[in-house]
Design an enzyme around this catalytic site. Structure first.
Site, PDB file in Angstrom:
ATOM      1  N   CYS A 147      41.852  40.812  26.514  1.00  0.00           N
ATOM      2  CA  CYS A 147      41.436  39.794  27.471  1.00  0.00           C
ATOM      3  C   CYS A 147      40.098  39.233  27.014  1.00  0.00           C
ATOM      4  CB  CYS A 147      41.377  40.481  28.830  1.00  0.00           C
ATOM      5  SG  CYS A 147      40.171  39.912  29.969  1.00  0.00           S
ATOM      6  N   ASP A 182      31.173  39.835  38.380  1.00  0.00           N
ATOM      7  CA  ASP A 182      31.838  38.545  38.612  1.00  0.00           C
ATOM      8  C   ASP A 182      30.872  37.458  39.091  1.00  0.00           C
ATOM      9  OD1 ASP A 182      34.199  39.687  37.837  1.00  0.00           O
ATOM     10  OD2 ASP A 182      34.950  40.012  39.862  1.00  0.00           O
ATOM     11  N   ARG A 213      42.550  29.690  38.672  1.00  0.00           N
ATOM     12  CA  ARG A 213      42.948  31.078  38.933  1.00  0.00           C
ATOM     13  C   ARG A 213      42.170  31.661  40.093  1.00  0.00           C
ATOM     14  NH1 ARG A 213      43.550  34.701  33.653  1.00  0.00           N
ATOM     15  NH2 ARG A 213      44.282  36.032  35.330  1.00  0.00           N
ATOM     16  N   ARG A 239      39.495  46.013  28.074  1.00  0.00           N
ATOM     17  CA  ARG A 239      40.110  46.324  29.367  1.00  0.00           C
ATOM     18  C   ARG A 239      41.384  47.167  29.264  1.00  0.00           C
ATOM     19  NH1 ARG A 239      39.937  41.140  33.199  1.00  0.00           N
ATOM     20  NH2 ARG A 239      39.925  42.709  34.820  1.00  0.00           N
ATOM     21  N   PRO A 240      41.253  48.394  28.753  1.00  0.00           N
ATOM     22  CA  PRO A 240      42.440  49.263  28.705  1.00  0.00           C
ATOM     23  C   PRO A 240      42.868  49.703  30.114  1.00  0.00           C
ATOM     24  CG  PRO A 240      40.481  50.471  28.009  1.00  0.00           C
ATOM     25  CD  PRO A 240      40.044  49.048  28.271  1.00  0.00           C
ATOM     26  N   VAL A 241      44.030  50.343  30.216  1.00  0.00           N
ATOM     27  CA  VAL A 241      44.507  50.813  31.531  1.00  0.00           C
ATOM     28  C   VAL A 241      44.676  52.336  31.536  1.00  0.00           C
ATOM     29  CG1 VAL A 241      45.590  48.652  32.265  1.00  0.00           C
ATOM     30  CG2 VAL A 241      46.919  50.296  30.915  1.00  0.00           C
ATOM     31  N   ASP A 242      43.953  53.009  30.622  1.00  0.00           N
ATOM     32  CA  ASP A 242      44.102  54.463  30.510  1.00  0.00           C
ATOM     33  C   ASP A 242      43.779  55.194  31.812  1.00  0.00           C
ATOM     34  OD1 ASP A 242      41.535  53.403  29.877  1.00  0.00           O
ATOM     35  OD2 ASP A 242      40.873  55.353  29.160  1.00  0.00           O
ATOM     36  N   LEU A 243      42.816  54.709  32.572  1.00  0.00           N
ATOM     37  CA  LEU A 243      42.458  55.419  33.819  1.00  0.00           C
ATOM     38  C   LEU A 243      43.578  55.300  34.853  1.00  0.00           C
ATOM     39  CD1 LEU A 243      38.662  54.613  34.385  1.00  0.00           C
ATOM     40  CD2 LEU A 243      39.725  56.318  32.926  1.00  0.00           C
ATOM     41  N   ARG A 254      46.252  40.432  34.230  1.00  0.00           N
ATOM     42  CA  ARG A 254      46.121  41.880  34.093  1.00  0.00           C
ATOM     43  C   ARG A 254      46.398  42.621  35.399  1.00  0.00           C
ATOM     44  NH1 ARG A 254      43.899  43.577  29.911  1.00  0.00           N
ATOM     45  NH2 ARG A 254      43.355  45.453  31.049  1.00  0.00           N
ATOM     46  N   LYS A 268      40.550  36.626  46.272  1.00  0.00           N
ATOM     47  CA  LYS A 268      41.595  36.713  45.244  1.00  0.00           C
ATOM     48  C   LYS A 268      41.865  38.178  44.887  1.00  0.00           C
ATOM     49  CE  LYS A 268      40.315  36.141  40.772  1.00  0.00           C
ATOM     50  NZ  LYS A 268      40.643  37.197  39.803  1.00  0.00           N
ATOM     51  N   ASN A 269      40.807  38.929  44.597  1.00  0.00           N
ATOM     52  CA  ASN A 269      41.012  40.281  44.079  1.00  0.00           C
ATOM     53  C   ASN A 269      41.487  41.263  45.150  1.00  0.00           C
ATOM     54  OD1 ASN A 269      40.452  39.359  41.571  1.00  0.00           O
ATOM     55  ND2 ASN A 269      38.343  40.141  41.500  1.00  0.00           N
TER      56      ASN A 269
HETATM   57  N1  EPU Z   1      38.447  50.357  32.246  1.00  0.00           N
HETATM   58  C1  EPU Z   1      38.901  51.268  31.316  1.00  0.00           C
HETATM   59  N2  EPU Z   1      40.112  51.866  31.537  1.00  0.00           N
HETATM   60  C2  EPU Z   1      40.860  51.587  32.644  1.00  0.00           C
HETATM   61  C3  EPU Z   1      40.377  50.668  33.589  1.00  0.00           C
HETATM   62  C4  EPU Z   1      39.159  50.070  33.360  1.00  0.00           C
HETATM   63  O1  EPU Z   1      38.250  51.531  30.302  1.00  0.00           O
HETATM   64  O2  EPU Z   1      41.955  52.162  32.785  1.00  0.00           O
HETATM   65  C5  EPU Z   1      37.145  49.704  32.029  1.00  0.00           C
HETATM   66  C6  EPU Z   1      37.260  48.188  31.916  1.00  0.00           C
HETATM   67  O3  EPU Z   1      37.581  47.805  30.597  1.00  0.00           O
HETATM   68  C7  EPU Z   1      35.895  47.747  32.357  1.00  0.00           C
HETATM   69  C8  EPU Z   1      35.522  48.784  33.426  1.00  0.00           C
HETATM   70  O4  EPU Z   1      36.362  49.897  33.193  1.00  0.00           O
HETATM   71  O5  EPU Z   1      35.002  47.820  31.286  1.00  0.00           O
HETATM   72  C9  EPU Z   1      35.682  48.351  34.867  1.00  0.00           C
HETATM   73  O6  EPU Z   1      36.947  47.754  35.036  1.00  0.00           O
HETATM   74  P1  EPU Z   1      37.751  47.776  36.418  1.00  0.00           P
HETATM   75  O7  EPU Z   1      38.974  48.599  36.227  1.00  0.00           O
HETATM   76  O8  EPU Z   1      36.829  48.129  37.520  1.00  0.00           O
HETATM   77  O9  EPU Z   1      38.148  46.257  36.540  1.00  0.00           O
HETATM   78  P2  EPU Z   1      39.553  45.652  36.988  1.00  0.00           P
HETATM   79  O10 EPU Z   1      40.126  46.432  38.098  1.00  0.00           O
HETATM   80  O11 EPU Z   1      40.397  45.419  35.784  1.00  0.00           O
HETATM   81  C10 EPU Z   1      38.560  44.098  38.818  1.00  0.00           C
HETATM   82  C11 EPU Z   1      38.568  42.625  39.107  1.00  0.00           C
HETATM   83  C12 EPU Z   1      37.682  41.912  38.090  1.00  0.00           C
HETATM   84  C13 EPU Z   1      36.270  42.493  38.194  1.00  0.00           C
HETATM   85  C14 EPU Z   1      36.306  44.009  37.955  1.00  0.00           C
HETATM   86  C15 EPU Z   1      34.963  44.674  38.136  1.00  0.00           C
HETATM   87  C16 EPU Z   1      40.766  42.310  40.037  1.00  0.00           C
HETATM   88  C17 EPU Z   1      42.116  41.700  39.917  1.00  0.00           C
HETATM   89  N3  EPU Z   1      39.930  42.118  39.012  1.00  0.00           N
HETATM   90  O12 EPU Z   1      39.097  44.242  37.514  1.00  0.00           O
HETATM   91  O13 EPU Z   1      37.662  40.537  38.464  1.00  0.00           O
HETATM   92  O14 EPU Z   1      35.443  41.890  37.227  1.00  0.00           O
HETATM   93  O15 EPU Z   1      37.227  44.612  38.903  1.00  0.00           O
HETATM   94  O16 EPU Z   1      34.446  44.442  39.389  1.00  0.00           O
HETATM   95  O17 EPU Z   1      40.448  42.926  41.040  1.00  0.00           O
HETATM   96  C18 EPU Z   1      37.438  38.216  38.153  1.00  0.00           C
HETATM   97  O18 EPU Z   1      37.824  38.078  39.338  1.00  0.00           O
HETATM   98  O19 EPU Z   1      36.928  37.271  37.493  1.00  0.00           O
HETATM   99  C19 EPU Z   1      37.562  39.539  37.527  1.00  0.00           C
HETATM  100  C20 EPU Z   1      37.528  39.711  36.204  1.00  0.00           C
END
Ligand code: EPU
Length: 423
Positions: free
Chosen positions: A118, A309, A401, A123-127, A94, A22-23
């Site tokens: 969420c 996960d 999902r 889970r912000p998107v600042d990065l 997201r 999925k991811n």
């Molecule tokens: N984070 C920030 N700022 C950002 C991005 C992330 O603070 O801009 C934080 C997040 O809040 C979290 C950490 O960094 O605490 C890691 O988040 P990451 O960005 O790695 O996660 P993601 O890309 O949003 C993907 C998977 C998730 C999986 C995580 C970690 C997808 C669509 N989702 O999420 O999958 O848990 O990586 O491996 O690829 C799931 O499938 O159930 C799921 C939640």
């Protein structure tokens, strides 16, 4: 809304085919926005999140065909009609933020709704946003949307150094950098197999990328990308989930398509708990070594560490292990919501912040339970497989999902499980 009813019972035996990830699929699909040539994905999982990404891409004017019963997704973005990802779709998933990098790189501008909170954390998107700024983008947050603009002449290569690992931000940065002018270096990049899969697909489309799978990825921007056909990598989380089924109920199950490389740190913990994993020509064969499962401590980390996960599913196993296990969740701040539900089934769990202490009991007891996210839902199904009596897991839409045919796959190895319509 449907529920899943599981009756706990005897050992499982047989094979379970593991779907495409999925991811990985959720980041490969937006890659179509980078090119006017067709991108075809095979081994795509049939999941509601993939349908949501389909709707999002179609709302931008992309053509996306396939995926009723087929695992092929044929996509084309030769004539996009919009560069705006609306809140109505983004709020459902997201991963929608992953269209931002590709749209900006190809069209020089994009507006994408911010996803909001969420169930498993803020889970912000600042990065994601900082990475695009490092490539010269100007960003403005207005009315709940990110309004992004590339400099005249398009994004330009730059150094992106993440303060910590983010899978999604690495994916957005990687896709955007493929069309930026010059060289981009991504430092502290995520190393997940889904990133490697994305890089391999982008390379087939003509991108110049080196270092995927390590923490430094270097991208040499190109003027345009072409088409490609790409097979989505195996879903390591679905794989790990089904590997836990025979670990929890006994028996022997072969997970088809699995490799140890996808789940190596998870396999180390299974080994320590008394579960054997054997790599065969067609997958991974899993069985208990002998008797009762033993306690193990688990800390979630970015790949190649133990995946967040699989934390909920591992907790389900440890609920009946001999001894006390400590689970530390380091990726998300609120990912123990399955614990109170497991406790309704007789589990002994104490949660303090990001740490859960699980003391194994002899048997779990079936109960009506519900979950607020995908992995929590499936952990309750696993717990139900081992519990005495009947467990009803409600809010099954979470499960849809991320797990296709969960009932079919588990019944095929002898589990008593059915999906029922709620009255
Ligand atoms: N984070 C920030 N700022 C950002 C991005 C992330 O603070 O801009 C934080 C997040 O809040 C979290 C950490 O960094 O605490 C890691 O988040 P990451 O960005 O790695 O996660 P993601 O890309 O949003 C993907 C998977 C998730 C999986 C995580 C970690 C997808 C669509 N989702 O999420 O999958 O848990 O990586 O491996 O690829 C799931 O499938 O159930 C799921 C939640």
């Amino acid at each position: 809304m449907d529920s899943i009813v599981v009756t706990g019972g005897g050992p499982l035996s047989g094979q379970i085919p593991i779907a495409g990830a999925k991811n990985a699929c959720l980041t490969l699909m937006p890659a179509t926005l980078l090119s006017d040539a067709p991108l075809t994905l095979t081994n795509a999982p049939r999941l509601s999140d993939i349908r949501t990404m389909t709707t999002l891409l179609q709302s931008l004017g992309a053509e996306v065909q396939g995926l009723q019963d087929s695992q092929v997704l044929a996509m084309s973005s030769h004539s996009l009609t919009s560069t705006r990802a609306e809140y109505d779709i983004v709020r459902k998933m997201r991963a929608s933020i992953l269209v931002l990098g590709p749209l900006l790189a190809r069209y020089g501008h994009a507006e994408v709704s911010l996803p909001g909170g969420c169930a498993i954390g803020a889970r912000p998107v600042d990065l994601h946003l900082r990475a695009l700024e490092a490539l010269g983008a100007e960003l403005d947050l207005r009315e709940g949307y990110v309004h992004a603009k590339a400099p005249t002449g398009g994004l330009r290569g730059g150094v992106i150094e993440f303060p910590f690992v983010s899978v999604g931000a690495t994916e957005n940065a990687l896709m955007a950098a493929t069309l930026a002018k010059g060289t981009t270096v991504i430092k502290r990049a995520a190393r997940e197999p889904e990133i490697v899969d994305l890089a391999q697909c982008l390379r087939k489309m003509g991108a110049q990328i080196e270092g995927e799978g390590t923490d430094t990825i270097t991208i040499q921007g190109v003027d345009r990308l072409g088409g490609a056909t790409h097979r989505v990598v195996t879903d390591r989380i679905e794989l790990g989930t089904y590997m836990l089924a025979p670990a929890i109920c006994g028996g022997e199950v072969e997970c088809l398509g699995g490799t140890i490389a996808l789940v190596s740190s998870f396999c180390e913990k299974l080994d320590a708990a008394g579960i054997s994993v054997e790599e065969t020509a067609s997958g991974l064969k899993v069985a208990r070594k002998n008797g009762r499962v033993g306690a193990v401590d688990v800390t979630t980390e970015p790949f190649p560490g133990f995946p967040t996960d699989l934390q909920a599913q591992m907790m389900a196993l440890l609920c009946t292990a001999e001894g006390t296990s400590v689970l530390e969740e380091k990726i998300f701040e609120n990912r123990f919501m399955h614990a109170p539900e497991l406790m309704r089934m007789g589990a002994r769990i104490e949660v303090h912040g990001g740490t859960a202490t699980v003391t194994g009991v002899d048997k779990l007891k079936g109960a009506p339970v519900m979950a607020t996210d995908l992995r929590a839902s499936v952990s309750l199904i696993l717990a139900g497989l081992a519990a005495e009596g009947e467990t009803t897991v409600s809010r099954v839409y979470h499960l849809d999902r991320g797990y296709e045919h969960v009932v079919g796959k588990l019944s095929a190895v002898g589990a008593k499980i059915e999906r029922v319509k709620d009255a």
